[in-house]
Design a protein around this motif. Structure first.
Motif, mmCIF file in Angstrom:
data_model
loop_
_atom_site.group_PDB
_atom_site.id
_atom_site.type_symbol
_atom_site.label_atom_id
_atom_site.label_comp_id
_atom_site.label_asym_id
_atom_site.label_seq_id
_atom_site.Cartn_x
_atom_site.Cartn_y
_atom_site.Cartn_z
ATOM 1 N N VAL A 173 0.841 -1.200 0.000
ATOM 2 C CA VAL A 173 0.000 0.000 0.000
ATOM 3 C C VAL A 173 0.874 1.246 0.000
ATOM 4 O O VAL A 173 0.616 2.210 -0.738
ATOM 5 C CB VAL A 173 -0.952 -0.006 1.211
ATOM 6 N N VAL A 174 1.917 1.237 0.818
ATOM 7 C CA VAL A 174 2.838 2.375 0.869
ATOM 8 C C VAL A 174 3.467 2.608 -0.501
ATOM 9 O O VAL A 174 3.530 3.745 -0.993
ATOM 10 C CB VAL A 174 3.933 2.135 1.931
ATOM 11 N N ALA A 175 3.942 1.535 -1.125
ATOM 12 C CA ALA A 175 4.587 1.662 -2.435
ATOM 13 C C ALA A 175 3.618 2.212 -3.471
ATOM 14 O O ALA A 175 3.973 3.080 -4.281
ATOM 15 C CB ALA A 175 5.129 0.304 -2.882
ATOM 16 N N ALA A 208 10.262 -1.370 -6.356
ATOM 17 C CA ALA A 208 9.778 -1.783 -5.034
ATOM 18 C C ALA A 208 8.485 -2.580 -5.147
ATOM 19 O O ALA A 208 8.323 -3.629 -4.502
ATOM 20 C CB ALA A 208 9.563 -0.554 -4.151
ATOM 21 N N LEU A 209 7.568 -2.111 -5.977
ATOM 22 C CA LEU A 209 6.312 -2.839 -6.167
ATOM 23 C C LEU A 209 6.557 -4.211 -6.784
ATOM 24 O O LEU A 209 5.941 -5.206 -6.384
ATOM 25 C CB LEU A 209 5.365 -2.027 -7.055
ATOM 26 N N GLY A 210 7.461 -4.275 -7.754
ATOM 27 C CA GLY A 210 7.782 -5.555 -8.369
ATOM 28 C C GLY A 210 8.376 -6.534 -7.372
ATOM 29 O O GLY A 210 8.038 -7.729 -7.371
ATOM 30 N N LEU A 211 9.258 -6.046 -6.521
ATOM 31 C CA LEU A 211 9.838 -6.906 -5.487
ATOM 32 C C LEU A 211 8.768 -7.429 -4.536
ATOM 33 O O LEU A 211 8.764 -8.615 -4.169
ATOM 34 C CB LEU A 211 10.894 -6.127 -4.700
ATOM 35 N N LEU A 212 7.855 -6.565 -4.143
ATOM 36 C CA LEU A 212 6.804 -6.986 -3.217
ATOM 37 C C LEU A 212 5.865 -8.004 -3.866
ATOM 38 O O LEU A 212 5.393 -8.937 -3.202
ATOM 39 C CB LEU A 212 6.035 -5.765 -2.720
#
Length: 355
Positions: A173-175, A208-212
């Motif tokens: 959500v933060v990302a 970051a989103l891809g990692l998550l």
């Protein structure tokens, strides 16, 4: 090496594949073909490397910062910077760009993320975006220790993955909120900084989103073949999105060449045997092929086997397998085949051309 019978001015994304990573006659032939394509108007390269790390390599080839050693070691990931041919690529780009106007320089992009059998913590990427936006946001508690994300067990063992925890859900959500803020505040941010700084912040946010997403998939307790197929799918979908974003950035300057393994660039479903498992997924090439249509061209790279070094015809059996090397292989729906071996490399259409 003549290429205009296979790669034309209508092609905006040019996939130049290889059957295996490393120094080889094929790698040399691909580099030679790339330099010819630059002469014909290609103005960027997307390399199978982490997109954020590739910013270091681009700084070097643009003459802004760094050395060849640092660009190869830090700007090309997955160990590929150690190969001599990739060092020569960076050196050639630096020399080519020197003295040229920005519109005529060749940019270096990464198409991948910092993941495969391990995956990085999203912390550093989120902190970069947070700091760029000037947010007061403490990420210490939800991110925790980087090692719990980056250790091998976090990918290979669902029970050891932090990807499906409440903290990970909060970070997604933060990302997403940070990425939305970059878009919503783009006029102010770009005026206060630069388009380059904004672009780089956005690359950090999407990474970051891809990692998550990847960590979330790694946490799913599925049958092993299905689990690894889905991880491969998440990775290649991220590659495809990166390629489309790169094309949006480079559209006005010229086409983009892509250096990656055939399995990521082929048009047909990717298949691979790994540790006794049969994996299958849609690769980045299959995704961009349907989205870009005739603007995408896939050149499969292979080392010519002894029996076919004098036969430039491609085996085009569509058995939906891995685009590999040697004879009697499927080339993943390739449009053309780049073969290299003992003699001169050849670039030939994968299918018979009309008279």
């Amino acid at each position: 090496m003549e290429h205009r019978h296979c790669i034309t001015g209508s092609h905006e994304l040019i996939g130049l594949g290889e059957h295996a990573h490393g120094d080889s006659a094929l790698a040399d032939a691909r580099l030679e073909l790339f330099t010819r394509l630059v002469e014909g108007g290609v103005r960027s390269i997307a390399f199978e490397s982490d997109r954020v790390a590739a910013l270091i390599a681009d700084d070097y080839v643009q003459g802004r910062a760094g050395t060849l050693d640092s660009a190869a070691a830090e700007g090309i990931t997955h160990g590929f910077g150690a190969f001599d041919v990739n060092r020569r690529l960076l050196a050639w780009l630096r020399e080519h760009n020197e003295g040229r106007a920005p519109r005529d320089r060749v940019a270096f992009h990464g198409m991948d993320a910092p993941l495969e059998f391990t995956a990085a913590s999203p912390r550093a990427y989120l902190e970069h975006v947070r700091d760029y936006l000037g947010r007061d946001l403490d990420l210490t508690e939800p991110c925790g220790d980087d090692e719990r994300w980056s250790r091998t067990e976090a990918v290979v063992d669902p029970a050891a993955s932090p990807g499906d925890t409440p903290a990970a859900h909060r970070l997604r959500v933060v990302a997403d909120d940070l990425l939305a803020a970059l878009d919503a505040e783009a006029p102010r941010l770009i005026a206060a900084t630069s388009r380059t700084d904004w672009d780089r912040a956005r690359i950090h946010a999407t990474t970051a989103l891809g990692l998550l997403r990847y960590h979330r998939q790694a946490a799913q307790p599925l049958e092993e073949s299905e689990r690894w197929s889905r991880l491969a799918s998440v990775r290649d979908a991220l590659m495809a999105r990166n390629l489309l974003d790169i094309r949006a950035t480079e559209a006005e300057r010229g086409p983009t060449a892509v250096f990656a393994h055939n399995i990521h660039l082929q048009r047909t479903e990717s298949r691979m045997e790994m540790a006794g498992m049969n994996l299958a997924w849609s690769g980045a090439g299959a995704i961009v092929a349907v989205l870009l249509g005739p603007k995408y061209v896939f050149v499969a790279g292979t080392l010519a086997a002894p029996e076919d070094r004098h036969d430039t015809r491609a085996d085009t059996r569509d058995d939906r397998s891995v685009a590999g090397g040697g004879s009697n292989v499927d080339f993943g729906g390739a449009d053309a085949i780049l073969r290299a071996g003992d003699g001169e490399p050849t670039l030939t259409p994968a299918r018979p051309q009309p008279e």
